[in-house]
Design a protein around this motif. Structure first.
Motif, PDB file in Angstrom:
ATOM      1  N   ALA A  23       0.607  -1.191  -0.158  1.00 49.54           N
ATOM      2  CA  ALA A  23      -0.039   0.005   0.174  1.00 49.54           C
ATOM      3  C   ALA A  23       0.910   1.240   0.095  1.00 49.54           C
ATOM      4  CB  ALA A  23      -0.952   0.069   1.073  1.00 49.54           C
ATOM      5  N   VAL A  24       1.782   1.345   0.719  1.00 49.00           N
ATOM      6  CA  VAL A  24       2.633   2.632   0.756  1.00 49.00           C
ATOM      7  C   VAL A  24       3.047   2.988  -0.600  1.00 49.00           C
ATOM      8  CG1 VAL A  24       4.883   3.558   1.854  1.00 49.00           C
ATOM      9  CG2 VAL A  24       3.226   2.318   3.216  1.00 49.00           C
ATOM     10  N   PRO A  25       3.547   2.172  -1.499  1.00 46.92           N
ATOM     11  CA  PRO A  25       4.181   2.940  -2.635  1.00 46.92           C
ATOM     12  C   PRO A  25       2.980   3.142  -3.415  1.00 46.92           C
ATOM     13  CG  PRO A  25       5.089   0.621  -2.161  1.00 46.92           C
ATOM     14  CD  PRO A  25       4.309   0.870  -1.348  1.00 46.92           C
ATOM     15  N   MET A  89       8.785  -3.219   8.633  1.00 47.63           N
ATOM     16  CA  MET A  89       8.449  -3.138   7.343  1.00 47.63           C
ATOM     17  C   MET A  89       8.864  -1.694   7.007  1.00 47.63           C
ATOM     18  SD  MET A  89       7.621  -4.038   4.269  1.00 47.63           S
ATOM     19  CE  MET A  89       6.705  -5.494   4.185  1.00 47.63           C
ATOM     20  N   TRP A  90       8.417  -0.667   7.700  1.00 49.60           N
ATOM     21  CA  TRP A  90       8.475   0.692   7.495  1.00 49.60           C
ATOM     22  C   TRP A  90       9.983   0.988   7.329  1.00 49.60           C
ATOM     23  CZ3 TRP A  90       6.583   4.488   5.298  1.00 49.60           C
ATOM     24  CH2 TRP A  90       6.922   5.633   5.144  1.00 49.60           C
ATOM     25  N   GLU A  91      10.850   0.531   7.873  1.00 45.28           N
ATOM     26  CA  GLU A  91      12.350   0.709   7.884  1.00 45.28           C
ATOM     27  C   GLU A  91      12.854   0.095   6.368  1.00 45.28           C
ATOM     28  OE1 GLU A  91      14.812   2.328   9.693  1.00 45.28           O
ATOM     29  OE2 GLU A  91      12.760   2.961  10.570  1.00 45.28           O
ATOM     30  N   VAL A  94      11.506   2.456   3.952  1.00 48.70           N
ATOM     31  CA  VAL A  94      12.223   4.014   3.922  1.00 48.70           C
ATOM     32  C   VAL A  94      13.734   3.645   3.271  1.00 48.70           C
ATOM     33  CG1 VAL A  94      13.409   5.440   5.522  1.00 48.70           C
ATOM     34  CG2 VAL A  94      11.189   4.975   5.887  1.00 48.70           C
ATOM     35  N   ALA A  95      13.941   2.554   3.510  1.00 53.77           N
ATOM     36  CA  ALA A  95      15.464   2.253   2.762  1.00 53.77           C
ATOM     37  C   ALA A  95      15.284   1.938   1.393  1.00 53.77           C
ATOM     38  CB  ALA A  95      15.900   0.829   3.485  1.00 53.77           C
ATOM     39  N   THR A  96      14.067   1.755   0.713  1.00 59.10           N
ATOM     40  CA  THR A  96      13.871   1.542  -0.760  1.00 59.10           C
ATOM     41  C   THR A  96      13.058   2.410  -1.406  1.00 59.10           C
ATOM     42  OG1 THR A  96      12.042  -0.187  -0.174  1.00 59.10           O
ATOM     43  CG2 THR A  96      14.378  -1.099  -0.063  1.00 59.10           C
ATOM     44  N   VAL A  97      11.665   2.038  -1.340  1.00 59.71           N
ATOM     45  CA  VAL A  97      10.708   2.985  -2.111  1.00 59.71           C
ATOM     46  C   VAL A  97      10.626   4.565  -1.630  1.00 59.71           C
ATOM     47  CG1 VAL A  97       9.875   0.987  -3.272  1.00 59.71           C
ATOM     48  CG2 VAL A  97       8.815   2.018  -1.061  1.00 59.71           C
TER      49      VAL A  97
END
Length: 185
Positions: A23-25, A89-91, A94-97
């Protein structure tokens, strides 16, 4: 209890983290409001797994009875594991998308302040606040603690509701399995 806590905590964590990963992306396409609605709905649904876990613990390991405190403690431990999965998962995101999350958020803070009509020293203060947020968010401990605060209120409410619903006192009246004595006149 440990096995039960880990099993249901991780199941809930997976049910929370995996949809978040998808969902975040997509947030930029569906909008922040709908993304937030989706996120909190997923939190509540994933925390229902905790309800099942506490019930399973009560029925299998506690003989069908559990105090409010023990149910609350068991549910809270499961939910903390679930929340840790959320933070992890947030980490990853944040490190990717979401590499520019803090910068984009700070820009959004400034734009919101400008649209609201702030000027002069008040606008300068908001710009400074946005910059400070961006700097602080680069610290992983700050970022993780801020991320943990997202599911925590839902976690606490769900743990209290679960404990309240599932508490059950042990049955006190032990019935004899022997047949009753015949009445004599």
């Amino acid at each position: 209890m440990k096995k039960n806590v880990w099993k249901f905590g991780l199941l809930s964590g997976l049910a929370l983290a995996i949809p978040m990963g998808f969902a975040v992306p997509l947030e930029h396409h569906i909008g922040a409001r709908w993304s937030m609605v989706f996120g909190y709905t997923i939190m509540v649904l994933s925390f229902l797994i905790i309800f099942v876990g506490v019930k399973h613990y009560r029925d299998t390991e506690c003989g069908g009875s559990i105090t409010f405190g023990r149910a609350l403690a068991t549910g809270t431990l499961m939910m903390l594991i679930s929340c840790a999965c959320y933070v992890a998962m947030w980490e990853v995101l944040v490190a990717t998308v979401e590499k520019n999350f803090a910068h984009d958020y700070a820009i959004g803070m400034v734009r919101h302040a400008q649209k609201s009509g702030l000027q002069g020293a008040a606008l300068d203060a908001k710009i400074s606040e946005a910059h400070n947020f961006e700097v602080m968010y680069s610290n992983p401990l700050y970022r993780m603690s801020m991320t943990l605060l997202e599911p925590l209120p839902v976690d606490i409410v769900m743990a209290l509701v679960t404990a309240g619903i599932l508490r059950r006192k042990p049955t006190t009246g032990l019935q004899s399995t022997a047949s009753p004595e015949p009445l004599t006149n």
